[in-house]
Each structure stands twice: as structure tokens, then as C-alpha cells.
Design an enzyme around this catalytic site. Structure first.
Site, short mmCIF file in Angstrom:
data_model
loop_
_atom_site.label_atom_id
_atom_site.label_comp_id
_atom_site.label_asym_id
_atom_site.label_seq_id
_atom_site.Cartn_x
_atom_site.Cartn_y
_atom_site.Cartn_z
N ASN A 92 -3.23 -4.17 -2.51
CA ASN A 92 -3.24 -5.15 -1.44
C ASN A 92 -1.87 -5.77 -1.24
O ASN A 92 -0.96 -5.06 -0.80
CB ASN A 92 -4.32 -6.22 -1.64
CG ASN A 92 -4.67 -6.93 -0.33
OD1 ASN A 92 -4.53 -6.35 0.75
ND2 ASN A 92 -5.10 -8.17 -0.40
N ASP A 110 -9.41 -9.24 1.24
CA ASP A 110 -9.81 -8.39 2.37
C ASP A 110 -11.26 -8.64 2.80
O ASP A 110 -11.70 -8.12 3.83
CB ASP A 110 -9.61 -6.91 2.03
CG ASP A 110 -8.20 -6.44 2.33
OD1 ASP A 110 -7.41 -7.23 2.88
OD2 ASP A 110 -7.89 -5.27 2.03
N THR A 143 -3.81 1.33 -2.86
CA THR A 143 -3.22 0.00 -2.72
C THR A 143 -3.67 -0.95 -3.82
O THR A 143 -4.68 -0.72 -4.49
CB THR A 143 -3.62 -0.61 -1.35
OG1 THR A 143 -2.94 -1.84 -1.15
CG2 THR A 143 -5.12 -0.82 -1.26
N SER A 167 -11.40 -2.20 4.78
CA SER A 167 -10.02 -1.77 4.62
C SER A 167 -9.49 -1.25 5.95
O SER A 167 -10.25 -0.84 6.82
CB SER A 167 -9.95 -0.65 3.57
OG SER A 167 -8.65 -0.06 3.55
N SER A 168 -8.17 -1.24 6.08
CA SER A 168 -7.52 -0.61 7.24
C SER A 168 -6.95 0.76 6.90
O SER A 168 -6.39 1.42 7.78
CB SER A 168 -6.38 -1.51 7.76
OG SER A 168 -6.88 -2.73 8.26
N GLY A 177 -1.10 -2.82 5.71
CA GLY A 177 -2.13 -3.81 5.97
C GLY A 177 -2.87 -3.51 7.26
O GLY A 177 -3.22 -2.37 7.55
N THR A 197 0.89 -1.15 0.00
CA THR A 197 0.00 0.00 0.00
C THR A 197 0.93 1.20 0.00
O THR A 197 2.11 1.06 0.28
CB THR A 197 -0.93 0.01 1.25
OG1 THR A 197 -1.76 -1.14 1.22
CG2 THR A 197 -1.80 1.23 1.33
#
Length: 575
Positions: free
Chosen positions: A400, A422, A398, A451-452, A472, A380
Site C-alpha cells: 500500500n 483501502d 503491494t 484494490s485498484s 494507487g 506498489t
């Protein structure tokens, strides 16, 4: 801030620190006046070529949003390991003219073929290869639509101008750096399955090597089509046909209406207060903002500056543990599931969670319920921008995992994401980041995976900062540590260099970079019942810029863990 705590933070930062960027006030800096406009522009990104592209657009008359288009597209060319137009992202904007904050959601969406059953093997277990590699791992990309949306709604310049740096770099090439070489080596077996990927990364017959020039003429053509035709340049016409053909060739199932029907969504950002800071951050389908609010509102019950190192880490980790548990259980795409936002953002809820934290003992994660209570993703990249008008952008994008799905669609240069991992493809089964999910984050046609990514603004009476990071599931705690650093009075570069530690409920362990937690504190934490992995490799790539409104100075901080990152500040008052 207490002198011992500041000394501790600086001692931790110095081994990590690298030169940042700053612009001093051209006149007297002793004035206590609060300034209304920054003295120039500050940009921090994961690659110097992207930072330069953004500054070139500012010099050409663009604003922060134009610069964001240039930085984003350039990162898509020079950081294929982390992001690209085959992926997606979140953009947190502040429009200085209107005073409005906007969250632009360009997260990928699930194709209709992506049912949970499609990701199970003959034994009913998660098919990890299908979830992370090739066409089934890819969601419908959102980043190209976001670039068009930013340009049309917030920028001053045409896409032909703002995308020009990326087009040039794709066509003429850039120098491969060690991270690209290492990442390709780790993903080589997957990358070389696909003829489109081989055509890009094995063009000279050998894998990418540091110092070689990587040219991507087909990607240049794809970005040119976006510059010429906007949305239709990617989601319709020749690019769309080639994307569909590539997915079909490798056994996947996308439909043309899933491309043409993709929509960027503007959402209301989350806002909350921590001590003297007003914080603006990402709402669902990001889990970052909710978790950040929970953690900081729990921590507001302590004066962290008065705690010793072990107890400071203890209470922060316990806050992380509780926020990540709620992330796992409750959060998903708000267009598909009911997220209990009122509860999760409540000060009373935070106080209740705080009351469950024993001051001297770790709470085993297994004792926190793993089912919902009754209701009342260094893969990302991130960049941060402030311009002379006071516009701000905090953007995280991103594909991923490293190099996403590994699949480059032939004839396009587009490396597809593997964001389907995800989703909670099999409820209760951890994804590639070790994060579990349940029904709230199960895949459905058109749904956006959790998502984070946590692009954020923080603002006090005399200071504004823009920050975010890749990493992540560790993104949220990187941003948390950054905010705590700003709260302790650190500058932008010190914040970017802060050592990191992390806990995500499951697995039940503290992850920490080497040196992030002192040996005595590690022993004390273990005596409390914590498992501490105290010498993990460095992670993340935090990029931040800040403006001191009293001294009227700008700073940029770029993560020293990433040697190709760059922060640049230009004072518009100095010719």
C-alpha cells in the site's frame, strides 16, 4: 491510426522515453505468418535485480510462473518501499498448455479486530494514524501463500531454487537507490517508532543513504523458511509466532487462526473486447477490470484518432469519471457483497453512460449520484512476463503506502502492509489516495479490501501484450492509457513512457503530468468546465512486454520514470 494522432503520441513520448528491450526474429521478418510460440522470454519489472532473477530462473529450466516467483520475491527484498512478503498481490496467468487464463487473488484479509469502530477517534472521525500506520493498519499478508501456490500448481522448479535469488540478496544486500532514501525520509517519524524497523533501517545508526548496502538477514531467514516448508514456513511456526508477538507488542490484535486460515483464491478473470483487442483482466476484489471495461466500452463510441487533443482528453476523462463513480459505490469483495457485474460489464450500460457525456461540456461530479441506484492503491510494483512456451504472467503486488505500515516484525524482517486503509473505514471519507467508499467495501473479518491493481493481457490477431502498473487509484487509468497506446500502434517502450492523466470522480479535477496535455488543450478543457492540474509530478511505474506474432519478435518496455526498472528479452534461438 491517423498521422496527426500518431505524431502527437510520439511527440509526447519522446521526452519520457528510455531504452527498452527487444529481440528481432533470427530469420526473415517480412513473413506474414502468424507464429504460435514466442522466440524466447521477455521480462519487465521495477528493478533490474528482479528482472535478472527471473531470467536466471528461465535459464535454469523454469517457466514464466517459476520466474514470477523469483521476480516477486526479489522485488520483496529490493523494493520494500513498494511491496514485500508482508503484503499481497494479484497474479493474472495464462497457461499456454491448456489455453486457460487464471486470476490468483492473494489480497490481504481483515482480522476480526478490524471493525469500523476501531478506526474512529473520540469524535467519531477517522483516526488516520491508526488507519495507515502500525499494527492496526495491517491486513493478514497474502503474498507468501501466493508464491507457494504458483510454485506448487504452475511452476516446474522447487521453491528452494526460485527463492534463492531473493534469499541471497536479502543476506548479502543490495545498493540503496534514491527512491528508497527519499521514501524513508518522508516516513521516518513513523518508521522509527518500531524497534523491529529500527533494527533493519538504522542498523548502522543512520537512515538509509543512496549507495549504501542494505542487508536484511532476518528477512533472508524468513524467506528460507518459506523455501523449506512452504505455507507453514510463514503462516505457522516461528515466523507466525514472531508476527503475532510484534502485532501484540504494538497494541494490535491478530489471531493465529487468521494466519493459518489464510487462503489464496483462484477467480475467473474478466474478459471483454475493445475494437480489435480481446482483453483479459482482474475481477473483484480488484476494481481495475470493471472500471477498465466500463471506460473502454464507453470510448468505443468514438474514433479517438479523429478527435483533436482537447476533445480526445474530454471524452476519456468523462469515461474515467463515470467508471470511478461506479467503483466507489458498487465494488467490494465478491465473497461478501453482491457486485452488479452484469450491469457494470454490459455494453448497453456503457452506451447509456456514453449518452450522458456532453461533447462540449464537463459533467460536474456532484451531478452524478453519490448513492447506489436500485440494483436489477507509487506505492506498489508490477512485472510482466512472456516465456518461450507462450505462458504469461501479469502481476501487481503491494504493501500500500510507502513502506506500508512502517512496522517490521522483530526477528522476521517482514515489513507489514497498511492495506486496511483501502477499506471504507468510515463510509464517505476519502482514504490516503482520495478515494471514497461505502458499505460494499466496509471491513469485516476475513474480507479482502478493494484494490485498484489491474494486471492485464490484451490480444489481437497478430499481437499479445502483458501490462500493469502501480500508482494507487491511478493504476487503472495508467493501464487504460497503455492499452490506448497499443491500440494506436506504439511499441512496448513507447507505451511504458506515455504521459499520464487521470480523473477519479472525486475530487472533481483532471490530474496530468507536465506536458501530458498541451497548453491549448488545457485552455479548451477549462473552457468546457474542467479543472485541470496540468503540471503534476510524474507518477506510476508501468511495466509491459509484448509479442508480435507476425514478425515473431518480443519487446519489453520499462517505465523511464523509474531509473532502476529493467526490461530484458532473451531469444532462445540464439546461443
Amino acid at each position: 491510426m491517423s498521422k496527426p494522432l500518431r505524431a502527437l503520441l510520439l511527440a509526447l513520448v519522446l521526452p519520457f522515453a528510455a531504452a527498452g528491450a527487444s529481440a528481432a526474429q533470427a530469420s526473415d521478418t517480412s513473413s506474414a505468418q502468424i507464429r504460435t510460440h514466442p522466440p524466447g522470454t521477455a521480462i519487465a519489472s521495477g528493478h533490474a535485480l528482479a528482472t535478472k532473477a527471473g531470467m536466471d530462473i528461465i535459464r535454469a529450466g523454469g517457466n514464466a510462473f517459476d520466474a514470477a516467483v523469483a521476480v516477486s520475491a526479489t522485488l520483496s527484498v529490493v523494493e520494500p518501499i513498494s511491496s514485500g512478503i508482508g503484503g499481497g498481490g494479484f497474479f493474472l496467468l495464462h497457461d499456454a498448455k491448456t489455453g486457460k487464463d487464471i486470476f490468483v487473488d492473494a489480497r490481504e484479509t481483515a482480522p476480526a479486530s478490524a471493525t469500523p469502530a476501531a478506526y474512529l477517534d473520540e469524535k467519531g472521525e477517522l483516526n488516520r494514524d491508526r488507519a495507515t500506520n502500525g499494527p492496526w493498519s495491517a491486513g493478514i499478508p497474502g503474498l507468501p501463500a501466493a508464491l507457494v501456490h504458483l510454485a506448487q500448481n504452475y511452476g516446474r522448479l522447487p521453491l528452494k531454487t526460485t527463492l534463492a535469488p531473493a534469499i541471497r540478496l536479502a543476506r548479502e544486500g543490495f545498493e540503496i537507490y534514491p527512491r528508497l532514501e527519499r521514501g524513508y525520509a518522508s516516513r521516518r517519524a513513523v518508521m522509527e517508532r518500531y524497534r523491529g524497523t529500527r533494527a533493519v533501517f538504522l542498523a548502522d545508526g543512520t537512515p538509509p543513504m543512496t549507495g549504501e548496502i542494505l542487508r536484511q538477514p532476518e528477512l533472508a531467514r524468513t524467506i528460507e523458511l518459506i523455501a523449506e516448508k512452504g505455507f507453514d514456513g510463514f503462516y505457522r511456526g516461528e515466523t507466525a509466532k514472531k508476527l503475532l508477538a510484534a502485532v501484540k507488542e504494538e497494541g494490535g490484535k491478530w489471531r493465529i487462526d487468521e494466519l493459518t486460515g489464510y487462503q489464496v483464491k483462484e477467480r475467473e478473470p474478466l474478459r471483454f473486447r475493445y475494437r480489435d483487442w480481446d482483453i483479459t483482466t482482474a475481477p473483484p476484489p480488484s476494481s481495475g477490470g470493471v472500471a477498465l471495461a466500463e471506460m473502454l466500452q464507453i470510448l468505443e463510441g468514438w474514433d479517438l484518432s479523429k478527435l483533436d487533443e482537447a476533445h480526445r482528453h474530454h471524452v476519456i476523462v468523462e469515461a474515467m469519471r463515470r467508471a470511478y463513480r461506479d467503483r466507489t459505490i458498487y465494488l467490494g469483495d465478491p465473497d461478501f457483497v453482491k457486485v452488479p457485474m452484469r450491469r457494470l460489464m454490459s455494453l448497453d450500460y456503457a452506451a447509456g453512460l456514453r449518452a450522458t457525456i456532453h461533447p462540449e461540456k464537463a459533467t460536474p461530479s456532484e451531478l452524478l449520484p453519490g448513492v447506489p441506484a436500485p440494483l436489477e492503491d507509487d506505492e506498489t510494483t508490477h512485472y510482466s512476463i512472456i516465456d518461450a512456451d507462450g505462458n504469461r504472467v501479469s502481476a501487481t503486488q503491494t504493501v500500500n503506502l510507502l513502506y506500508g505500515s512502517g512496522l517490521v516484525a522483530p526477528g522476521t524482517g517482514v515489513l507489514l502492509n497498511n492495506e486496511m486503509d483501502d477499506f471504507a473505514l468510515r463510509p464517505g471519507t476519502p482514504n490516503a489516495f482520495g478515494v471514497m467508499g461505502f458499505a460494499a467495501n466496509a471491513p469485516e473479518a476475513g474480507k479482502r479490501m478493494l484494490s485498484s491493481m489491474t494486471p492485464s493481457f490484451i490480444e489481437s490477431k497478430d499481437r499479445i501484450a502483458v501490462l500493469g502498473a502501480p500508482g494507487g487509484s491511478r493504476i487503472i487509468t495508467e493501464v487504460l492509457v497503455g492499452i490506448l497506446g497499443y491500440d494506436e500502434g506504439l511499441n512496448a517502450q513507447q507505451v511504458a513512457a506515455l504521459p499520464r492523466f487521470h480523473h477519479q470522480w472525486m475530487p472533481d479535477a483532471i490530474s496530468a503530468e507536465k506536458g501530458a496535455i498541451g497548453p491549448a488543450a488545457v485552455s479548451a478543457l477549462e473552457a468546457m468546465g474542467h479543472t485541470v492540474n496540468a503540471a503534476e509530478s510524474p507518477w506510476g511505474n508501468l511495466q509491459t512486454v509484448s509479442w508480435n506474432k507476425r514478425t515473431n519478435t518480443l519487446e519489453g518496455g520499462t517505465d523511464p520514470r523509474n531509473p532502476v526498472g529493467s526490461a530484458e528479452v532473451v531469444d532462445s534461438r540464439i546461443p
